[in-house]
Write a protein that holds these residues in place. Structure first.
Motif, mmCIF file in Angstrom:
data_model
loop_
_atom_site.group_PDB
_atom_site.id
_atom_site.type_symbol
_atom_site.label_atom_id
_atom_site.label_comp_id
_atom_site.label_asym_id
_atom_site.label_seq_id
_atom_site.Cartn_x
_atom_site.Cartn_y
_atom_site.Cartn_z
ATOM 1 N N LEU A 84 -2.054 1.906 21.540
ATOM 2 C CA LEU A 84 -2.448 0.981 20.475
ATOM 3 C C LEU A 84 -3.527 1.728 19.706
ATOM 4 N N GLN A 85 -3.212 2.147 18.476
ATOM 5 C CA GLN A 85 -4.122 3.016 17.728
ATOM 6 C C GLN A 85 -4.853 2.233 16.629
ATOM 7 N N LYS A 86 -6.171 2.473 16.530
ATOM 8 C CA LYS A 86 -6.954 1.907 15.431
ATOM 9 C C LYS A 86 -6.580 2.644 14.139
ATOM 10 N N CYS A 87 -6.294 1.914 13.093
ATOM 11 C CA CYS A 87 -5.944 2.557 11.816
ATOM 12 C C CYS A 87 -6.742 1.926 10.680
ATOM 13 N N LEU A 88 -6.944 2.692 9.624
ATOM 14 C CA LEU A 88 -7.608 2.141 8.445
ATOM 15 C C LEU A 88 -6.945 2.707 7.192
ATOM 16 N N ARG A 89 -6.496 1.803 6.331
ATOM 17 C CA ARG A 89 -5.849 2.247 5.090
ATOM 18 C C ARG A 89 -6.584 1.653 3.900
ATOM 19 N N THR A 90 -6.903 2.517 2.936
ATOM 20 C CA THR A 90 -7.573 2.000 1.740
ATOM 21 C C THR A 90 -6.610 1.862 0.576
ATOM 22 N N VAL A 91 -5.374 2.373 0.744
ATOM 23 C CA VAL A 91 -4.406 2.240 -0.357
ATOM 24 C C VAL A 91 -4.083 0.774 -0.624
ATOM 25 N N ASP A 92 -4.271 -0.078 0.372
ATOM 26 C CA ASP A 92 -3.910 -1.488 0.211
ATOM 27 C C ASP A 92 -5.097 -2.360 -0.201
ATOM 28 N N PHE A 93 -6.191 -1.724 -0.596
ATOM 29 C CA PHE A 93 -7.436 -2.441 -0.903
ATOM 30 C C PHE A 93 -7.226 -3.651 -1.813
ATOM 31 N N ASP A 94 -6.439 -3.443 -2.878
ATOM 32 C CA ASP A 94 -6.280 -4.534 -3.843
ATOM 33 C C ASP A 94 -5.364 -5.636 -3.344
ATOM 34 N N ASN A 95 -4.597 -5.356 -2.279
ATOM 35 C CA ASN A 95 -3.701 -6.396 -1.747
ATOM 36 C C ASN A 95 -4.374 -7.247 -0.680
ATOM 37 N N ILE A 96 -5.573 -6.861 -0.278
ATOM 38 C CA ILE A 96 -6.222 -7.606 0.809
ATOM 39 C C ILE A 96 -6.421 -9.061 0.351
ATOM 40 N N ASP A 98 -3.726 -11.110 0.847
ATOM 41 C CA ASP A 98 -2.349 -11.618 0.966
ATOM 42 C C ASP A 98 -2.004 -11.789 2.449
ATOM 43 N N ASN A 99 -0.726 -12.071 2.729
ATOM 44 C CA ASN A 99 -0.365 -12.371 4.121
ATOM 45 C C ASN A 99 -0.274 -11.144 5.020
ATOM 46 N N ILE A 100 0.055 -9.992 4.464
ATOM 47 C CA ILE A 100 0.453 -8.907 5.363
ATOM 48 C C ILE A 100 -0.398 -7.630 5.341
ATOM 49 N N HIS A 101 -1.298 -7.493 4.372
ATOM 50 C CA HIS A 101 -2.057 -6.234 4.336
ATOM 51 C C HIS A 101 -3.445 -6.383 4.954
ATOM 52 N N HIS A 102 -3.890 -5.311 5.597
ATOM 53 C CA HIS A 102 -5.232 -5.285 6.170
ATOM 54 C C HIS A 102 -5.823 -3.901 5.964
ATOM 55 N N THR A 103 -7.142 -3.848 5.787
ATOM 56 C CA THR A 103 -7.791 -2.542 5.678
ATOM 57 C C THR A 103 -7.774 -1.894 7.062
ATOM 58 N N PHE A 104 -8.358 -2.585 8.038
ATOM 59 C CA PHE A 104 -8.295 -2.115 9.425
ATOM 60 C C PHE A 104 -7.143 -2.845 10.102
ATOM 61 N N PHE A 105 -6.333 -2.122 10.850
ATOM 62 C CA PHE A 105 -5.270 -2.783 11.615
ATOM 63 C C PHE A 105 -4.964 -1.946 12.853
ATOM 64 N N GLN A 106 -4.154 -2.512 13.724
ATOM 65 C CA GLN A 106 -3.853 -1.823 14.984
ATOM 66 C C GLN A 106 -2.351 -1.590 15.079
ATOM 67 N N MET A 107 -1.997 -0.392 15.473
ATOM 68 C CA MET A 107 -0.582 -0.036 15.514
ATOM 69 C C MET A 107 -0.147 0.262 16.948
ATOM 70 N N LEU A 108 0.789 -0.543 17.423
ATOM 71 C CA LEU A 108 1.420 -0.240 18.708
ATOM 72 C C LEU A 108 2.458 0.845 18.461
ATOM 73 N N GLY A 109 2.584 1.783 19.390
ATOM 74 C CA GLY A 109 3.578 2.828 19.157
ATOM 75 C C GLY A 109 4.042 3.465 20.440
ATOM 76 N N ASN A 110 5.272 3.933 20.442
ATOM 77 C CA ASN A 110 5.765 4.718 21.578
ATOM 78 C C ASN A 110 6.336 6.026 21.045
ATOM 79 N N TRP A 111 6.149 7.075 21.854
ATOM 80 C CA TRP A 111 6.542 8.416 21.404
ATOM 81 C C TRP A 111 7.403 9.130 22.417
ATOM 82 N N SER A 112 8.361 9.857 21.895
ATOM 83 C CA SER A 112 9.109 10.821 22.686
ATOM 84 C C SER A 112 8.781 12.181 22.101
#
Ligand code: SER
Length: 603
Positions: A84-96, A98-112
């Motif tokens: 579960l990785q901490k992420c931060l995106r500023t490209v979505d700043f103007d959409n903050i 709304d229902n789905i965008h966040h500056t800070f968010f957490q990403m679950l992921g699995n890797w091979s």
């Protein structure tokens, strides 16, 4: 399904929290348990600050800390990883808000890492989402996309067949182009992807999946990372075939709880409760303002509490942090909050998150004291600055001088002034702001008598060449770096051109070289330069570039360089690109937040 009521610690008033179908901790645990049962090792979230990539300010995806391993280096924990990785995106700043965008968010992921590939990745994504033992989501609300292919990477028939064999109807699979080829930036590990969407609309999902309908929300992305995009733009097969998946914790949690957004889940409810109590206002009636504050305070706490120290400042990460703090403070004011309130909210965030992210507990003192200092500083000028701004509004455009005054004397980040202006239907003269900014820098460098020279100082053979080269440079930047790039300022002397543009990070040496090569390539095409006069509206409709924030007359000249570039401009220009000579970029630097500057010469 477990119903749970969580009690907050005493010092924050005893409140019985909302009853949720699933909370964030449970979703994380399920995800980890599922992938552990498939042989994956859990890796902790890396810092928000990338350790091996100077081209991004913050980690924006779970795969970023894993790049060396996707490229072939052996990972100490093996070939199957989950996090579960901490992420931060500023490209979505103007959409903050709304229902789905966040500056800070957490990403679950699995890797091979060169282990399993499409069959397992897709089958497991499907099993985790739909199996009653795991998330138990109805297949009737799911749809997927797969890659339609290009000249190098074939159409992804294998993924299509896999989804169909799992029971996804043909009409719920869409073949898409570049949206389904995933890469973190311009170069590096990449590959075709298959995204999973969930129907959030009212009633049953339509039979046919329309990826452009916003009711379909992307929740998970399976990337089949089997290519590497090199600096020269060449896409080469990787030595190993990887899987990189990313599932947005916030979005998934919202849908599992039947909510439109994560603000209505346990991730935000205590924060929103506290904003309601501080402001005496209701969330339902102040949705956007409260969401922005809640989003920003979470991002602020995670940046200030990161294991790598970032403090508010006027450059790079520090400036992003400053913008977040000051914007949250302004939105507090909009809700009628008179006193300092961000530290109080930060305490709630720390209490909510420190179990999952112990660094927040460890760095709590730093978070509170730095936040308090920054908010206090801004509190001293915010009110007066807002009065100043209101006074400026009557003038119809926020001039560069005014925007700079707000920046310099009242601590308003330029983006805040732009947002305030937008709320009044006004523009900010960004070119003027940059001139003021520069003037100030030059004055402070060389003393008050040093005069700033702006605009096209003189017209001669050399400056005409530079004028055309500037158009080519702008277009090359758009084609090679980002199509969002717009001119934010230009200055030409017989010795060099200087071009300012919006972009939020330093260009790499490879990117600079690519842009330079592209300009020289076009010069070598010996394209004719033509001028046409037309209505401004028509020019813009035809896709002519115009400088952001500049007011143009209703009738303008448009310069066409072959069919490579079209731009609204007063000229003058060379008749053919071959007259320009050899183009060379001599400097690339930051000039203000989000604004880069290139200086170039022709030989
Ligand atoms: N890297 C991919 C993404 O960010 C999958 O994790 O969407």
């Amino acid at each position: 399904m477990k119903l749970e009521a969580v009690i907050l610690p005493k010092e924050l008033k005893i409140k019985v929290r909302l009853v949720v179908v699933m909370n964030a901790g449970e979703l994380k645990k399920k995800y980890f348990d599922f992938f552990k049962s498939k042989g994956h090792a859990v890796i902790p979230s890396a810092s928000l600050i990338p350790s091996n990539d100077a081209s991004v300010l913050f980690n924006t995806a779970g795969m970023q800390p894993l790049v060396p391993f996707l490229l072939g280096q052996k990972h100490p924990l093996g070939k199957r990883l989950v996090s579960l990785q901490k992420c931060l995106r500023t490209v979505d700043f103007d959409n903050i808000g709304d229902n789905i965008h966040h500056t800070f968010f957490q990403m679950l992921g699995n890797w091979s890492l060169g282990d399993y590939f499409k069959k397992e990745a897709i089958t497991w994504s499907f099993e985790f989402l739909t199996d009653s033992k795991w998330l138990n989501i109805s297949i009737k609300r799911l749809a997927v996309t797969v890659y339609e292919g290009d000249k190098i990477v074939p159409r992804d028939e294998e993924s299509y067949t896999l989804w169909r064999s799992l029971g996804v109807p043909e009409k719920r699979v869409a073949f898409l182009g570049k949206d389904n080829f995933w890469i973190a930036g311009e170069t590096g590990p990449c590959g075709p992807s298959s995204e999973i969407f969930y129907w959030t609309g009212i009633g049953e999902a339509p039979e046919v999946f329309d990826p452009n309908d916003n009711n379909w929300v992307e929740i998970w992305n399976d990337v089949f990372m089997s290519y590497n995009k090199l600096d020269d733009g060449h896409v080469a097969p990787l030595i190993q075939k990887n899987v990189d998946t990313g599932m947005g914790l916030e979005r998934t949690l919202a849908i599992l709880n039947g909510k439109k957004s994560a603000y209505e889940t346990d991730l935000f409810s205590a924060i929103i409760d506290e904003i309601e109590s501080i402001s005496g206002k209701k969330y339902g009636e102040n949705l956007r303002e409260m969401r922005i504050i809640a989003d920003h305070i979470r991002a602020i706490v995670f940046v200030l509490g990161d294991e790598n120290v970032v403090l508010p400042s006027n450059v790079d990460r520090g400036y992003i942090l400053r913008r977040l703090i000051r914007r949250a403070a302004r939105y507090g004011k909009m809700l009628g909050v008179q006193n300092l309130f961000l530290k109080r909210l930060a305490e709630v965030v720390v209490l909510e998150y420190y179990v999952m992210y112990p660094e927040l507990g460890k760095n709590a003192e730093r978070i509170y004291s730095e936040l308090q200092k920054e908010e206090e500083k801004f509190q001293l000028t915010l009110e007066k600055g807002l009065h100043e701004f209101d006074r400026m509004v009557s003038q119809g455009l926020i001039s560069g001088v005014n925007a700079f005054l707000l920046f310099q004397s009242y601590g308003f980040p330029l983006e805040m002034t732009e947002e305030l202006a937008r709320e009044k239907g006004l523009n900010v003269d960004l070119k003027g702001f940059n001139i003021e900014f520069e003037k100030h820098q030059e004055l402070s460098r060389a003393g008050a008598e040093k005069k700033f020279k702006g605009g096209l100082g003189e017209v001669n053979e050399q400056t005409i060449k530079y004028h055309t080269a500037t158009h080519l440079l702008a277009e090359a930047l758009r084609r090679i770096i980002s199509k969002e790039i717009k001119q934010r300022g230009s200055n030409i002397t017989p010795e060099r051109l200087r071009f300012d543009f919006n972009f939020d990070r330093k260009l790499t040496l490879e990117e600079i070289k690519k842009v330079e090569d592209e300009v020289n390539r076009v010069i070598g095409l010996e394209l004719a330069v033509k001028r046409e006069e037309m209505d401004l509206e028509k020019a813009l409709k035809r896709g002519a570039q115009a400088e952001f924030g500049v007011k143009y007359p209703p009738k303008v000249s448009v310069y066409f360089i072959g069919d490579y570039s079209k731009e609204v401009c007063g000229g003058p220009h060379v008749e053919n690109t071959k007259q320009i000579g050899k183009f060379k970029i001599v400097k690339e630097e930051s000039v203000a937040a989000g604004i880069r500057r290139i200086k170039a010469v022709v030989e």
